[in-house]
Design an enzyme around this catalytic site. Structure first.
Site, short mmCIF file in Angstrom:
data_model
loop_
_atom_site.label_atom_id
_atom_site.label_comp_id
_atom_site.label_asym_id
_atom_site.label_seq_id
_atom_site.Cartn_x
_atom_site.Cartn_y
_atom_site.Cartn_z
N ALA A 3 18.40 41.61 -67.96
CA ALA A 3 19.44 41.68 -68.99
C ALA A 3 19.26 40.58 -70.02
CB ALA A 3 20.80 41.58 -68.34
N PHE B 248 35.98 37.30 -50.29
CA PHE B 248 35.16 36.60 -49.29
C PHE B 248 36.10 36.28 -48.14
CE2 PHE B 248 31.04 35.20 -51.28
CZ PHE B 248 31.13 36.03 -52.37
N THR C 21 27.25 44.69 -55.25
CA THR C 21 27.99 44.88 -54.01
C THR C 21 29.28 45.66 -54.29
OG1 THR C 21 27.11 42.75 -53.29
CG2 THR C 21 28.96 43.63 -52.03
N ARG D 253 20.54 49.35 -60.99
CA ARG D 253 19.21 49.12 -61.56
C ARG D 253 18.20 48.86 -60.44
NH1 ARG D 253 20.68 44.17 -64.40
NH2 ARG D 253 22.24 44.14 -62.76
N LYS E 1 16.86 35.24 -55.85
CA LYS E 1 18.05 36.07 -56.03
C LYS E 1 18.16 37.20 -55.01
CE LYS E 1 21.67 37.41 -58.54
NZ LYS E 1 21.88 38.74 -58.08
N PHE F 86 24.94 41.10 -65.72
CA PHE F 86 25.63 39.89 -66.19
C PHE F 86 27.12 40.10 -66.42
CE2 PHE F 86 21.41 38.11 -67.99
CZ PHE F 86 20.99 37.87 -66.72
N TRP G 263 32.69 44.25 -48.76
CA TRP G 263 31.57 43.51 -48.15
C TRP G 263 31.76 43.43 -46.64
CZ3 TRP G 263 30.94 38.90 -45.40
CH2 TRP G 263 29.61 38.41 -45.32
N LYS H 253 28.48 42.12 -58.39
CA LYS H 253 28.64 43.38 -59.16
C LYS H 253 27.99 44.54 -58.42
CE LYS H 253 26.86 42.29 -63.03
NZ LYS H 253 26.51 40.95 -62.58
P1 ADP Z 1 25.49 40.51 -58.76
O1 ADP Z 1 25.19 41.96 -58.80
O2 ADP Z 1 26.77 40.18 -59.46
O3 ADP Z 1 24.38 39.62 -59.17
P2 ADP Z 1 25.31 40.86 -55.89
O4 ADP Z 1 26.11 42.06 -55.64
O5 ADP Z 1 23.83 41.00 -55.91
O6 ADP Z 1 25.78 40.13 -57.24
O7 ADP Z 1 25.76 39.76 -54.85
C1 ADP Z 1 25.19 38.46 -54.83
C2 ADP Z 1 25.14 37.96 -53.40
O8 ADP Z 1 26.45 37.68 -52.93
C3 ADP Z 1 24.53 38.94 -52.42
O9 ADP Z 1 23.70 38.24 -51.54
C4 ADP Z 1 25.72 39.52 -51.66
O10 ADP Z 1 25.40 39.88 -50.34
C5 ADP Z 1 26.71 38.35 -51.70
N1 ADP Z 1 28.10 38.83 -51.72
C6 ADP Z 1 28.63 39.68 -52.61
N2 ADP Z 1 29.92 39.92 -52.33
C7 ADP Z 1 30.21 39.19 -51.23
C8 ADP Z 1 31.40 39.02 -50.43
N3 ADP Z 1 32.53 39.63 -50.76
N4 ADP Z 1 31.34 38.19 -49.37
C9 ADP Z 1 30.18 37.55 -49.06
N5 ADP Z 1 29.03 37.68 -49.76
C10 ADP Z 1 29.04 38.49 -50.83
#
Ligand code: ADP
Length: 585
Positions: free
Chosen positions: A293, A409, A79, A100, A111, A321, A437, A77
């Site tokens: 959350a 991905f 990202t 946040r 995390k 979430f 990403w 989210k």
């Molecule tokens: P959330 O906000 O939903 O908890 P994050 O944005 O923090 O998720 O992403 C969780 C993890 O997944 C991070 O380490 C991020 O770098 C990785 N990630 C997110 N999107 C991708 C993607 N498209 N490809 C590879 N890794 C990703």
């Protein structure tokens, strides 16, 4: 290349070229006296000056980013929020985001810091991850002061007679019940050893001996207040209403009863101003309020959104979430308090989470991905789309337009992506594949266009319930319509509290802030997809008098997470020459 480099290396490389925050703020129309600089790349924005100056200017379009039920790894989210702001930026739109502030607990644990990832990140990463402008520190000082006040008061009431108390300080005895203390201390780490503690273990002058506990800082009611406060006056009133303990007759004792509400607010004056940073591609990103959350509202602040909506044509905010928890609170709590009307909600989906909902084993953070995730499996993805469709329906119930973002991905296959497109479009959502990403804003153009189109459509935003509806009917509605439960059951304690709240004219008007696992639509984290034939079990109902929520708790939620055996701090270090921090993510 994010497939070869960790997030912190990408952030460091981009930070070589980032614009001074003064320039970002200037481009957004923030004046010099509205900008409170914290070094060259981070600033606070004086919310009051901006809102006063622009009070007659119409708001920009308001977009929330939510997700399907995630795996424990997170589905991107943050990202995707960064990807969208970069994609819209590439299209030349005047856009801002709000995310946040990360907590030190998850940042140093498993995390990571939630700055996004790959080429879709918020920078500079180090201050973002390590305390920023001190808001969480202010929250800790503010919150812990209430505990200092409480324990000192209990000691003095024990050690002195009524006449002595009156003569020494003009105090009246509060008769605090040591077995009925609501609040604990806070620290911004995951420290399981502090979950249950004894304090005041010395002599008569060393405090009142009692059982106590620490929670993680971001679970504090003061954080919840920061997220919802309208202004300083509102914050002062809310802080004064925090219930710290109960007296021996069961009457609540608030921070104002302890005469500490004013000093607690004094710590928070600066924290009320949102922080301004930037995306990896130089779009403005507000960072304000915290991530817990689980029990709190779990949204970036109302003030950050209000300021950003005055300054930009499009503002993208993230709720914690999945749509059942984060979006439901955005919809029925945050928007109700702010009076703001969203135009569109993005539902983030990943092929890996859809596979998990469709039958693949649940991945475990810090461990290698199970081998079932290697290679194509369209069947699992199709089955998993039931979860996605459920969340699309939830967004539609709010009357706003859903855009499904497939957060790509590089291992996803064309057939898997085509299956998601087909099923989500059939459910009435716009669908966009986004490669932010891997490619930043360039990879998010289709996504940016889909969100713009969704914002241009009329919508019919409406709450799920109005505040006249009695508590148990509200919970029933959320459980059935948002979680897909057959009904709700209550423990004896929860039932007694629900009846008391429904009969109380003040409490019955408070918002409902549900607590449930985010790892399932149900209250059992092991159930994937769209669980059927289950009833929500409400174990406890808490009241947060200051934040203004009644909190029905389904399942067990710890206010203090634990640090695992392979925490992130093992990989964090500093380069002694440059002072740069390495290993954050
Ligand atoms: P959330 O906000 O939903 O908890 P994050 O944005 O923090 O998720 O992403 C969780 C993890 O997944 C991070 O380490 C991020 O770098 C990785 N990630 C997110 N999107 C991708 C993607 N498209 N490809 C590879 N890794 C990703």
């Amino acid at each position: 290349d994010p497939t070869k480099n960790p997030d912190w290396k990408i952030a460091q490389a981009a930070e070589e070229f980032m614009k001074p925050i003064k320039e970002i703020a200037g481009d957004l129309g923030i004046t010099d006296d509205e900008l409170l600089l914290h070094g060259h790349y981070v600033a606070k924005v004086d919310y009051k000056k901006v809102l006063d100056r622009l009070k007659d200017k119409p708001d920009g379009k308001y977009v929330d980013v939510t997700a399907i039920t995630p795996t424990p790894l997170g589905e991107g989210k943050s990202t995707t929020t960064m990807g969208l702001v970069e994609g819209m930026g590439q299209r030349g739109m005047n856009v801002t985001a709000a995310i946040r502030q990360p907590s030190g607990g998850p940042t140093m644990n498993i995390k990571g810091s939630a700055a996004g990832g790959g080429l879709a990140q918020c920078i500079p990463l180090t201050p973002f991850s390590l305390g920023l402008t001190g808001d969480i520190n202010a929250i800790m000082n503010s919150h812990n002061l209430a505990m200092v006040a409480l324990n000192a008061r209990m000691q003095h009431e024990r050690n002195y007679t009524d006449e002595q108390l009156e003569r020494l300080s003009g105090m009246k005895r509060l008769n605090i019940d040591p077995t009925n203390v609501e609040m604990g201390f806070i620290i911004d780490y995951c420290c399981q050893a502090l979950r249950n503690i004894m304090i005041g273990m010395g002599g008569r002058a060393d405090g009142f001996t009692m059982q106590s506990r620490f929670g993680i800082a971001v679970s504090s009611e003061v954080m919840a207040i920061l997220a919802v406060a309208k202004d300083l006056k509102d914050m002062r009133e809310r802080i004064g209403k925090i219930v710290v303990a109960y007296d021996r007759t069961g009457k609540p004792i608030t921070t104002d009863d302890l005469q500490v509400g004013g000093a607690m607010t004094a710590w928070m004056v600066e924290a009320l101003n949102p922080n301004l940073l930037q995306s990896l591609e130089g779009q403005p990103v507000f960072v304000h309020a915290g991530p817990f959350a689980n029990i709190a509202i779990g949204q970036s602040s109302i003030l950050a959104d209000r300021v950003a909506l005055k300054l930009s044509d499009y503002h993208i905010t993230e709720s914690g979430f999945g749509a059942d928890i984060g979006f439901e609170k955005f919809w029925n709590l945050k928007c109700r308090y702010s009076g703001l009307k969203p135009n569109c909600a993005v539902v983030v989906a990943t092929i890996r989470a859809l596979k998990c909902h469709g039958g693949a084993p649940i991945p475990v953070p810090g461990k290698p991905m199970p081998e079932e995730y290697n290679g194509e499996n369209v069947g699992w993805v199709e089955e998993g789309c039931k979860n996605l469709i459920h969340h699309i329906e939830t967004v539609k119930k709010a009357g706003i337009n859903p855009v499904v973002c497939i957060n790509a991905f590089y291992t996803d296959t064309d057939n898997e992506i085509a299956a998601v497109r087909r099923l989500a479009e059939a459910a009435g959502a716009r669908v966009a594949l986004s490669r932010h990403w891997e490619y930043g804003g360039e990879g998010a153009l289709e996504f940016a266009d889909a969100v713009k189109d969704a914002c241009e459509e009329e919508n019919d935003f409406k709450f799920l319930y109005d505040l006249e509806l009695p508590l148990r009917d509200r919970i029933d509605k959320i459980a059935k319509e948002v979680y897909g439960a057959d009904g709700v059951d209550y423990s004896d304690t929860a039932l007694a509290k629900a009846k008391k709240i429904e009969a109380d004219p003040e409490l019955s008007k408070l918002g409902t802030c549900m607590v449930k696992t985010h790892l399932s639509l149900s209250d059992n984290p092991a159930l994937k997809g769209v669980p059927e034939g289950w009833r929500l079990f409400v174990r406890e109902i808490l009241t947060y008098g200051g934040a203004g929520f009644v909190v029905p708790v389904a399942g067990t939620i710890s206010l203090m997470p634990g640090t695992g055996s392979n925490p992130a701090f093992r990989r964090v270090d500093v380069d002694p020459e440059s002072g740069k921090v390495t290993g954050l993510f």
